[in-house]
Design an enzyme around this catalytic site. Sequence first.
Site, PDB file in Angstrom:
ATOM      1  N   LYS A   1       0.970  -1.077   0.051  1.00  0.00           N
ATOM      2  CA  LYS A   1      -0.207  -0.086   0.132  1.00  0.00           C
ATOM      3  C   LYS A   1       0.691   1.171   0.085  1.00  0.00           C
ATOM      4  O   LYS A   1       2.301   1.267   0.233  1.00  0.00           O
ATOM      5  CB  LYS A   1      -0.993  -0.064   1.258  1.00  0.00           C
TER       6      LYS A   1
HETATM    7  C1  LIG Z   1      -9.965  -2.036  -1.551  1.00  0.00           C
HETATM    8  C2  LIG Z   1      -9.521  -2.972  -0.655  1.00  0.00           C
HETATM    9  N1  LIG Z   1     -10.069  -2.631   0.820  1.00  0.00           N
HETATM   10  C3  LIG Z   1      -9.484  -3.525   1.846  1.00  0.00           C
HETATM   11  C4  LIG Z   1      -8.287  -4.179   1.948  1.00  0.00           C
HETATM   12  C5  LIG Z   1      -7.844  -5.057   2.926  1.00  0.00           C
HETATM   13  O1  LIG Z   1      -6.741  -4.283   3.416  1.00  0.00           O
HETATM   14  P1  LIG Z   1      -5.918  -5.088   4.711  1.00  0.00           P
HETATM   15  O2  LIG Z   1      -5.040  -6.338   3.753  1.00  0.00           O
HETATM   16  O3  LIG Z   1      -5.104  -4.206   5.107  1.00  0.00           O
HETATM   17  O4  LIG Z   1      -6.840  -5.797   5.420  1.00  0.00           O
HETATM   18  C6  LIG Z   1      -7.741  -4.211   0.404  1.00  0.00           C
HETATM   19  C7  LIG Z   1      -6.311  -4.924   0.393  1.00  0.00           C
HETATM   20  O5  LIG Z   1      -5.793  -4.872  -0.752  1.00  0.00           O
HETATM   21  C8  LIG Z   1      -8.227  -3.427  -0.626  1.00  0.00           C
HETATM   22  O6  LIG Z   1      -7.579  -3.393  -1.857  1.00  0.00           O
END
Ligand SMILES: Cc1ncc(COP(=O)(O)O)c(C=O)c1O
Length: 410
Positions: A209
Site C-alpha cells: 500500500k
Molecule cells: C479495496 C481494499 N479494501 C480492503 C483491503 C484490505 O486491506 P488489509 O489487507 O489491510 O486488510 C484491500 C487490500 O488490498 C483493498 O484493496
Amino acid sequence: MRSDAKTMNVPFFRPPIGEEEIAEVTSCLRSGWLTSGPITKRFEQEFAEAVGARHAVAVNSCTAALHLAVEALGLAPGQAVLVPTMTFAASAEVVRYRDAVPILVDCDPVSFHIDLADAERKIELLAAGKVAAAGGETPKVVGIIPVHVGGLMMDIDALRDFAARHELWIVEDAAHAFPAAWRANDTEPWQRCGEDTSAVTCYSFYANKTITTGEGGMAVTGDAQLADRMRMMSLHGLSHDAWKRYSGGGSWDYQIVEAGYKYNLTDIASAIGVHQLPRAEQMRKEREAIARWYSDALADVDEIELPIAPKNRIHAWHLFPIRLRLEKLRVDRNAFLSSLREAGVGCSVHWRPLHLHPYYERFGWTPEAFPAATPLWQRLVSLPLFPGMQDAERDHVAEVVRTLCSQNRA
Ligand SMILES: Cc1ncc(COP(=O)(O)O)c(C=O)c1O
C-alpha cells in the site's frame, strides 16, 4: 523487443523501506516493549493530524478497521449494506461478519467507483422484493461502503447526498487512498480523505500500500463515541483502561464489557509507520510522476485505455490500471498478462468482481446484473507503480506494453 528486455525483471511493487524505519524497529525491539504502546499512540496521533481527523484507532489491517467500523455503527444481522462489486474481498466480507447482507452494486466503467445510479436501482429492486441476494425479503439498507479505487477519491458530495437521501451511514474503504483529497471544483478548498468525509474512514498499511507497516490499518472518525467503541472492540472488548494497563500506567484490574476482537497494532509495526508517514506526500508525488510519465508514453497506443486523472483530485496513485481494448487485440487479457510477466513485467488484476466469486454466487447474483463490471474485469491489467521505481524499469514496462500491443494487433 530489445535484448535487455528479456533480462529485466520489474516487480509489481517494491516497498520503500528506509534506514529510519529499520532503526526505529531495532530500537523498539531493544526497548522491551513490542506490542501496542507508545509508538502506536504516536502513530495514531500523527496519522489523525495527517488526514485532519479527530480520532484514529490503529489496528492490524484495513479489514479489521472496516469490521470495527460496521460493528460500532450497529450493523445488525439481516440488515443490508451497499457494497461495490468491483472491490477486494474485505469490503463485503465485513458485512457478512455481522450476518448482514451485502447488496452488490455495479461500477462506473472508467473510474471503477461504485455507480450510485445502480445503487439507487438496487434499493428500488430491494423494496420490490426483486433482489435474489435478499431472498425475496426487504431487508433494511442501513449503510454504504464506497471504495476509492486505486487512490482516486469519489465525488464526496454526490456520495453524501445519496446517503442522506436514503438515511445511510458511510464507511469509506480508503485502503488505497492515503494521502488523497478531493474538491467539488477549483474554487472549493481541498478536503482530505478522512477529514470528515464519512462516519469512519479505513486505511490499509499492507506491504504494497501507499504507506506500509507490513500488515496494518487505521480507522479514523470525527465521532468520539465511535472511536471509543472501535478502540474497546479492537482489544477483546475490555474496559477502556485496558490500554493504559498495556502501557504500564493503568490498573491490573480490567472488565470485559463486550465480546471483542484482537485487532490491535503492535509497536513493531507502528515503528515502520511513524517513518513512512512523513514521507507519504513525497512518495505520492513520485507515484504521480510515474503515472504521468506512463500516460504520456502510452498515450498513442490504440489498443489500451489509460486511467483518468481528474483535476479536482489529489490522487494517491496506488494503482495504474489499464483497460485493454479487446476488439483491437488478437489475445485476451489472460494471455496479455502472461506475456507481460514473461517479459519481466510484474502485473496484477484489480479485481475479479465479487459477483464472479463462488462465495457470492450463492446469493444469486448474475453476471448480467452488472453490465459494467462483468466485461470490464476481462480488460483489466494493473501495471507496476511504486516510489523508487527506476527510469529503466518504467521504460521497460512501457516498451513491453507497446510491443505486445503491436504484436497482437487485430
Ligand atoms: C479495496 C481494499 N479494501 C480492503 C483491503 C484490505 O486491506 P488489509 O489487507 O489491510 O486488510 C484491500 C487490500 O488490498 C483493498 O484493496
